[in-house]
Design a protein around this motif. Structure first.
Motif, PDB file in Angstrom:
ATOM      1  N   GLY A 179      32.153 -12.109  20.004  1.00 23.37           N
ATOM      2  CA  GLY A 179      31.672 -13.354  19.403  1.00 23.37           C
ATOM      3  C   GLY A 179      32.771 -14.393  19.290  1.00 23.37           C
ATOM      4  N   LEU A 180      32.402 -15.508  18.689  1.00 29.30           N
ATOM      5  CA  LEU A 180      33.316 -16.648  18.577  1.00 29.30           C
ATOM      6  C   LEU A 180      33.908 -16.698  17.169  1.00 29.30           C
ATOM      7  CD1 LEU A 180      34.129 -19.227  20.187  1.00 29.30           C
ATOM      8  CD2 LEU A 180      32.157 -20.340  19.107  1.00 29.30           C
ATOM      9  N   PHE A 181      35.218 -16.913  17.115  1.00 33.25           N
ATOM     10  CA  PHE A 181      35.907 -16.946  15.826  1.00 33.25           C
ATOM     11  C   PHE A 181      36.564 -18.319  15.641  1.00 33.25           C
ATOM     12  CE2 PHE A 181      39.669 -15.015  13.260  1.00 33.25           C
ATOM     13  CZ  PHE A 181      39.089 -15.443  12.074  1.00 33.25           C
ATOM     14  N   ILE A 182      36.042 -19.079  14.674  1.00 31.53           N
ATOM     15  CA  ILE A 182      36.565 -20.436  14.418  1.00 31.53           C
ATOM     16  C   ILE A 182      37.122 -20.492  13.007  1.00 31.53           C
ATOM     17  CG2 ILE A 182      36.012 -22.901  14.319  1.00 31.53           C
ATOM     18  CD1 ILE A 182      33.711 -22.403  16.237  1.00 31.53           C
ATOM     19  N   THR A 183      38.346 -20.975  12.873  1.00 27.97           N
ATOM     20  CA  THR A 183      38.932 -21.125  11.542  1.00 27.97           C
ATOM     21  C   THR A 183      39.100 -22.611  11.207  1.00 27.97           C
ATOM     22  OG1 THR A 183      41.215 -20.970  12.365  1.00 27.97           O
ATOM     23  CG2 THR A 183      40.137 -18.918  11.734  1.00 27.97           C
ATOM     24  N   PHE A 184      39.041 -22.892   9.915  1.00 34.86           N
ATOM     25  CA  PHE A 184      39.197 -24.261   9.410  1.00 34.86           C
ATOM     26  C   PHE A 184      40.438 -24.309   8.535  1.00 34.86           C
ATOM     27  CE2 PHE A 184      35.146 -26.508  10.307  1.00 34.86           C
ATOM     28  CZ  PHE A 184      34.492 -25.468  10.948  1.00 34.86           C
ATOM     29  N   GLY A 215      41.032 -30.550  -0.557  1.00 42.04           N
ATOM     30  CA  GLY A 215      40.202 -31.754  -0.517  1.00 42.04           C
ATOM     31  C   GLY A 215      40.005 -32.327   0.880  1.00 42.04           C
ATOM     32  N   SER A 216      40.323 -31.534   1.920  1.00 45.83           N
ATOM     33  CA  SER A 216      40.214 -32.080   3.279  1.00 45.83           C
ATOM     34  C   SER A 216      38.790 -32.013   3.830  1.00 45.83           C
ATOM     35  CB  SER A 216      41.194 -31.377   4.226  1.00 45.83           C
ATOM     36  OG  SER A 216      40.990 -29.986   4.195  1.00 45.83           O
ATOM     37  N   GLY A 217      37.882 -31.381   3.090  1.00 44.69           N
ATOM     38  CA  GLY A 217      36.466 -31.379   3.495  1.00 44.69           C
ATOM     39  C   GLY A 217      36.057 -30.164   4.312  1.00 44.69           C
ATOM     40  N   LYS A 218      36.868 -29.113   4.283  1.00 47.02           N
ATOM     41  CA  LYS A 218      36.570 -27.925   5.091  1.00 47.02           C
ATOM     42  C   LYS A 218      35.227 -27.298   4.737  1.00 47.02           C
ATOM     43  CE  LYS A 218      40.650 -26.053   3.916  1.00 47.02           C
ATOM     44  NZ  LYS A 218      40.041 -25.605   2.764  1.00 47.02           N
ATOM     45  N   SER A 219      34.988 -27.078   3.441  1.00 45.82           N
ATOM     46  CA  SER A 219      33.764 -26.341   3.054  1.00 45.82           C
ATOM     47  C   SER A 219      32.505 -27.088   3.471  1.00 45.82           C
ATOM     48  CB  SER A 219      33.702 -26.077   1.546  1.00 45.82           C
ATOM     49  OG  SER A 219      34.921 -26.267   0.947  1.00 45.82           O
ATOM     50  N   THR A 220      32.514 -28.414   3.315  1.00 43.12           N
ATOM     51  CA  THR A 220      31.357 -29.210   3.730  1.00 43.12           C
ATOM     52  C   THR A 220      31.116 -29.036   5.227  1.00 43.12           C
ATOM     53  OG1 THR A 220      31.975 -30.848   2.077  1.00 43.12           O
ATOM     54  CG2 THR A 220      30.461 -31.586   3.797  1.00 43.12           C
ATOM     55  N   THR A 231      29.885 -16.943   7.393  1.00 38.19           N
ATOM     56  CA  THR A 231      30.884 -17.866   6.846  1.00 38.19           C
ATOM     57  C   THR A 231      31.659 -17.117   5.765  1.00 38.19           C
ATOM     58  OG1 THR A 231      29.356 -18.760   5.205  1.00 38.19           O
ATOM     59  CG2 THR A 231      29.476 -19.932   7.280  1.00 38.19           C
ATOM     60  N   VAL A 232      32.958 -17.143   5.899  1.00 42.08           N
ATOM     61  CA  VAL A 232      33.806 -16.435   4.924  1.00 42.08           C
ATOM     62  C   VAL A 232      34.973 -17.326   4.526  1.00 42.08           C
ATOM     63  CG1 VAL A 232      33.276 -14.037   5.527  1.00 42.08           C
ATOM     64  CG2 VAL A 232      34.956 -15.295   6.884  1.00 42.08           C
ATOM     65  N   ARG A 233      35.666 -16.940   3.462  1.00 49.67           N
ATOM     66  CA  ARG A 233      36.805 -17.746   3.034  1.00 49.67           C
ATOM     67  C   ARG A 233      38.005 -16.850   2.740  1.00 49.67           C
ATOM     68  NH1 ARG A 233      35.419 -19.531  -3.206  1.00 49.67           N
ATOM     69  NH2 ARG A 233      35.267 -17.438  -4.097  1.00 49.67           N
ATOM     70  N   GLU A 234      39.161 -17.474   2.803  1.00 48.13           N
ATOM     71  CA  GLU A 234      40.396 -16.787   2.453  1.00 48.13           C
ATOM     72  C   GLU A 234      41.159 -17.575   1.399  1.00 48.13           C
ATOM     73  OE1 GLU A 234      43.119 -15.928   5.542  1.00 48.13           O
ATOM     74  OE2 GLU A 234      42.196 -14.000   5.848  1.00 48.13           O
ATOM     75  N   PRO A 235      41.860 -16.947   0.465  1.00 45.62           N
ATOM     76  CA  PRO A 235      41.738 -15.524   0.199  1.00 45.62           C
ATOM     77  C   PRO A 235      40.342 -15.227  -0.332  1.00 45.62           C
ATOM     78  CG  PRO A 235      43.018 -16.589  -1.529  1.00 45.62           C
ATOM     79  CD  PRO A 235      42.771 -17.619  -0.478  1.00 45.62           C
ATOM     80  N   GLY A 236      39.835 -14.040  -0.037  1.00 42.98           N
ATOM     81  CA  GLY A 236      38.504 -13.657  -0.500  1.00 42.98           C
ATOM     82  C   GLY A 236      37.647 -13.146   0.636  1.00 42.98           C
ATOM     83  N   GLY A 237      36.334 -13.342   0.510  1.00 42.27           N
ATOM     84  CA  GLY A 237      35.413 -12.992   1.588  1.00 42.27           C
ATOM     85  C   GLY A 237      34.916 -11.558   1.587  1.00 42.27           C
ATOM     86  N   THR A 238      35.526 -10.698   0.741  1.00 43.05           N
ATOM     87  CA  THR A 238      35.060  -9.319   0.527  1.00 43.05           C
ATOM     88  C   THR A 238      35.184  -9.076  -0.979  1.00 43.05           C
ATOM     89  OG1 THR A 238      37.267  -8.355   0.661  1.00 43.05           O
ATOM     90  CG2 THR A 238      36.036  -8.530   2.749  1.00 43.05           C
ATOM     91  N   VAL A 251      31.941 -16.129  13.668  1.00 42.95           N
ATOM     92  CA  VAL A 251      32.541 -16.145  12.327  1.00 42.95           C
ATOM     93  C   VAL A 251      33.226 -17.491  12.112  1.00 42.95           C
ATOM     94  CG1 VAL A 251      34.209 -15.068  10.764  1.00 42.95           C
ATOM     95  CG2 VAL A 251      32.939 -13.641  12.398  1.00 42.95           C
ATOM     96  N   LEU A 252      32.852 -18.150  11.000  1.00 45.14           N
ATOM     97  CA  LEU A 252      33.542 -19.383  10.587  1.00 45.14           C
ATOM     98  C   LEU A 252      34.336 -19.041   9.337  1.00 45.14           C
ATOM     99  CD1 LEU A 252      30.622 -22.009  10.848  1.00 45.14           C
ATOM    100  CD2 LEU A 252      32.146 -21.172  12.659  1.00 45.14           C
ATOM    101  N   CYS A 253      35.641 -19.243   9.393  1.00 38.48           N
ATOM    102  CA  CYS A 253      36.483 -18.825   8.273  1.00 38.48           C
ATOM    103  C   CYS A 253      37.194 -20.028   7.655  1.00 38.48           C
ATOM    104  CB  CYS A 253      37.489 -17.784   8.762  1.00 38.48           C
ATOM    105  SG  CYS A 253      38.280 -16.877   7.443  1.00 38.48           S
ATOM    106  N   ASP A 254      36.995 -20.186   6.339  1.00 41.48           N
ATOM    107  CA  ASP A 254      37.641 -21.250   5.568  1.00 41.48           C
ATOM    108  C   ASP A 254      39.062 -20.781   5.274  1.00 41.48           C
ATOM    109  OD1 ASP A 254      38.421 -23.157   3.728  1.00 41.48           O
ATOM    110  OD2 ASP A 254      36.501 -23.156   2.659  1.00 41.48           O
ATOM    111  N   ARG A 255      40.006 -21.194   6.109  1.00 45.73           N
ATOM    112  CA  ARG A 255      41.420 -20.796   6.108  1.00 45.73           C
ATOM    113  C   ARG A 255      41.613 -19.437   6.777  1.00 45.73           C
ATOM    114  NH1 ARG A 255      44.368 -24.170   3.233  1.00 45.73           N
ATOM    115  NH2 ARG A 255      43.510 -25.323   1.486  1.00 45.73           N
TER     116      ARG A 255
END
Ligand code: TMP
Length: 218
Positions: free
Chosen positions: A3-8, A13-18, A36-43, A93-97
């Motif tokens: 699959g495709l793995f894209i990170t932000f 305040g840069s608008g990543k989550s939106t 959609t997952v975030r770092e740190p975190g996501g589990t 997978v879209l990962c916030d950081r």
């Protein structure tokens, strides 16, 4: 099929989550399975580590070294529990950081040795690397303004990172610029100070060609 793995990436305040929410919705419309997952975190384990890193009342004495290791403990768990299985199943997978945050914040921001930072990242992620990283750049002053607006709407708990001074965020921004210059093929820089719609359209231009290759209807 992988699959495709894209990170932000980007400063506060840069608008990543939106933008992650908008891209996930667009990809799902096109028939793609998206996590959609975030770092740190996501589990569950990662979210406990996130609390320790950011919000705990007892985290003021945390050293930069402990911060580096906790970020990567959360990452090691997320890669093995969510990201790798999803990519192996051909999902997106879209990962916030992701690891560029560690190079920018713990390396450039906190001043830890970059080679050591990279070695620890390598251990945490194994062979998993993003296909594309979207770096949303905004001036620090605008990020601060957006955070203030967000804080007035939702009374958030304290955040140890948001307490850092402007010089720290300048070093982080410089780190991000260096990362983007070193890997222009993977890291695409976008102006996050424009309107939501403008940024959304710029992201879609970059992503649409990649998703048609993994079988989505775009
Ligand atoms: P956020 O989810 O609101 O962006 O908060 C995460 C915070 O953690 C943010 O201040 C950036 C910081 N961070 C690091 O310092 N290093 C890392 O490796 C990651 C993933 C985040």
């Amino acid at each position: 099929m992988r699959g495709l793995f894209i990170t932000f990436e980007g400063t506060e305040g840069s608008g990543k989550s939106t933008q992650i929410a908008l891209l996930a919705a667009r990809l799902r419309e096109a028939g793609t399975v998206v996590h959609t997952v975030r770092e740190p975190g996501g589990t569950p384990i990662g979210e406990e580590i996130r609390h320790t890193l950011k919000h705990s009342q007892d985290n003021a004495a945390m050293t930069a070294e402990a911060e580096l290791l906790l970020m990567n403990a959360s990452r090691a768990q997320l890669v093995r529990e969510v990201i790798r299985p999803a990519l192996q199943a051909g999902q997106t997978v879209l990962c916030d950081r992701f690891y560029d945050s560690t190079a920018a914040y713990q390396g450039y921001g906190r001043g830890l040795d970059l080679a050591t930072v990279r070695a620890i990242i390598d251990f945490a992620v194994g062979e998993v690397r993003p296909d594309l990283t979207l770096l949303l750049q905004i001036p620090h002053i605008l990020g601060e303004e957006r955070l203030r607006t967000r804080r007035s709407a939702i009374p958030l708990v304290r955040d140890r990172f948001e307490e850092a001074d402007a010089a720290f965020f300048e070093r982080v921004a410089k780190g991000y610029r260096a990362i983007a210059e070193a890997e222009p093929g993977r890291v695409r820089v976008l102006d996050g100070s424009g309107g939501v719609e403008e940024v959304r359209a710029a992201i879609w231009q970059l992503v649409r060609g990649m998703v048609s290759g993994i079988g989505a209807k775009v």
